[in-house]
Design an enzyme around this catalytic site. Sequence first.
Site, PDB file in Angstrom:
ATOM      1  N   GLU A 173     -17.380  20.526 -61.560  1.00 46.82           N
ATOM      2  CA  GLU A 173     -16.372  20.348 -62.608  1.00 46.82           C
ATOM      3  C   GLU A 173     -16.888  19.400 -63.684  1.00 46.82           C
ATOM      4  O   GLU A 173     -17.483  18.355 -63.391  1.00 46.82           O
ATOM      5  CB  GLU A 173     -15.085  19.771 -62.004  1.00 46.82           C
ATOM      6  CG  GLU A 173     -13.995  19.513 -63.039  1.00 46.82           C
ATOM      7  CD  GLU A 173     -12.846  18.682 -62.501  1.00 46.82           C
ATOM      8  OE1 GLU A 173     -11.750  18.798 -63.074  1.00 46.82           O
ATOM      9  OE2 GLU A 173     -13.041  17.913 -61.536  1.00 46.82           O
ATOM     10  N   LYS A 218      -7.475  24.995 -65.124  1.00 48.23           N
ATOM     11  CA  LYS A 218      -7.044  24.015 -64.137  1.00 48.23           C
ATOM     12  C   LYS A 218      -5.526  23.921 -64.205  1.00 48.23           C
ATOM     13  O   LYS A 218      -4.947  23.735 -65.293  1.00 48.23           O
ATOM     14  CB  LYS A 218      -7.684  22.656 -64.399  1.00 48.23           C
ATOM     15  CG  LYS A 218      -7.442  21.647 -63.285  1.00 48.23           C
ATOM     16  CD  LYS A 218      -8.294  20.396 -63.457  1.00 48.23           C
ATOM     17  CE  LYS A 218      -8.140  19.469 -62.264  1.00 48.23           C
ATOM     18  NZ  LYS A 218      -9.024  18.278 -62.365  1.00 48.23           N
ATOM     19  N   CYS A 251     -11.129  21.196 -58.605  1.00 45.30           N
ATOM     20  CA  CYS A 251     -10.946  19.833 -58.094  1.00 45.30           C
ATOM     21  C   CYS A 251      -9.535  19.600 -57.534  1.00 45.30           C
ATOM     22  O   CYS A 251      -9.228  20.010 -56.420  1.00 45.30           O
ATOM     23  CB  CYS A 251     -11.282  18.828 -59.195  1.00 45.30           C
ATOM     24  SG  CYS A 251     -11.537  17.133 -58.604  1.00 45.30           S
TER      25      CYS A 251
END
Length: 519
Positions: free
Chosen positions: A269, A344, A378
């Site tokens: 990331e 995300k 993440c």
Amino acid sequence: MEPIDLKEYEWKTVLRQMRIEDYEALVEMQLACFPGMEPWGRDHIESQIQMFPKGQMVIEIDGHIAASSGSLIVQYEPNMAWHNWKAISGNGYIRNHNPKGDTLYGIELMVHPEYRGLKLARRLYDARKELCREMNLARMIIGGRIPGYHKCAEKMSAREYVERVVAKAEYDPVLTAQTSNGFALQGLISNYLPSDKASCGYATFLEWRNLDYRPGAKRRFHHLVEPIRITTVQYEMRSIRSFEEFAQQCDFFLDVASDYKSDFILFPELFTTQLLSCVEPTRPGLAARRLAEFTTDYLEFFSERAIKFNVNVIGGSHFVLENDTLYNIAYLFGRDGSIGKQYKIHITPSERKWWGIEPGHKVEVFDTDCGRVAIQICYDIEFPELTRIAADKGAEMIFVPYNTDTRHGYQRVRTCAQARCVENQVYVAISGCTGNLPFVENADIHYAQSGIFTPCDAEFARDGVAAECNPNVETIVIHDVDLELLRRHRMEGSVQNWNDRRRDLYQVRYLEDGEEKLV
């Protein structure tokens, strides 16, 4: 700025059977590849397609013929190695094609000069190997040109030349590629194609053995395993001076993954924040928008490299500005030239505070040549509902690019990744950054220990860890996961978490494109 149209960056790459409509493009490519040699006639191509359509292949990139391969089936005889090209190819018409033979013979393989360097020859050789497995053929043999020999013909014999090429003391553009694709040198053929001046008429006799061959079997031997090779990168952040330096570091990892014939490579990331070290320092929010200016370079680089290195690339994640809104987006660059993206969905408090990132709203699942996959960036892996949705959509592998500054943050990602494997009976790969970026706020320190995780059961790795990096060093891990084993585990595992969900008591309810859905 408007959302980027990813189709502008896609390289639509298709490997398909040859058609007679390809004739003009094939002749143009032959003239470019073999100047001075007489190209195919239309009747040759018509005959080849008629006699053995499966054996005639082309690779098409954005509608242009970039490479081609021709072959036929013969019955192997020990003395056939010394036949000349006209004899073995039926003078180019392959009318001697024997459907009941045991050997695939490659009569030609060419890559257009404009598309060289993209490892298209490897794709064609791999397609031929798969054809051998599909048709239960014992071997593939080829008479390979040695076009570099004319430069050395006055100094050494053809035998000496090919021996030096095999020993890596000389480079030949054809023989070097063939030996690197698994072919073994069995002999040297003189007067194979007299018109081939670059090879001085010589060719090598090369053989590849099909280890799946079953004598007497009527059909293909099916594997009991379906291995997919994953490379996950533990990337060291360091100051750089340009995008070209960033690209050079990425090329190293891509080349290694390609050499090991990986199916996927996963980067971390926001490893593109490394680029902030080569721009004027500014406030974090402005710096994130400055980083978004590299998006075009980023997309062009990874889309081209996925084709060149023949690997599906999860290009970490990157800040992208759409309609003046900043997103953290992970892109999947397919080796077929396609591009997919995952926003995300869950934004951490520090991402809001420092950069002003907005969340995405949809769990994407991508079809690849190696099954269905999802990407969770993440923090997203720490929310079990997202993996539940992805698994319901058919994802068998979850790729998690992450970026953490402390061991505590890493442990949250790693622990949750392993939990998602157990809950949904999937594989999860994680990739993080190590190293430091002085003077780049909120991206100055990093902690990582990247790995590939499995469900926890007898048929998988001990502790559910298939492979894992040492912490905080720049390195990679490469490991094969078995999709067929995963499917059997879902049906016959010691526990069957996916099947045993109590949907009478609880369900995951979510909205997608304005429609309510339940898992």
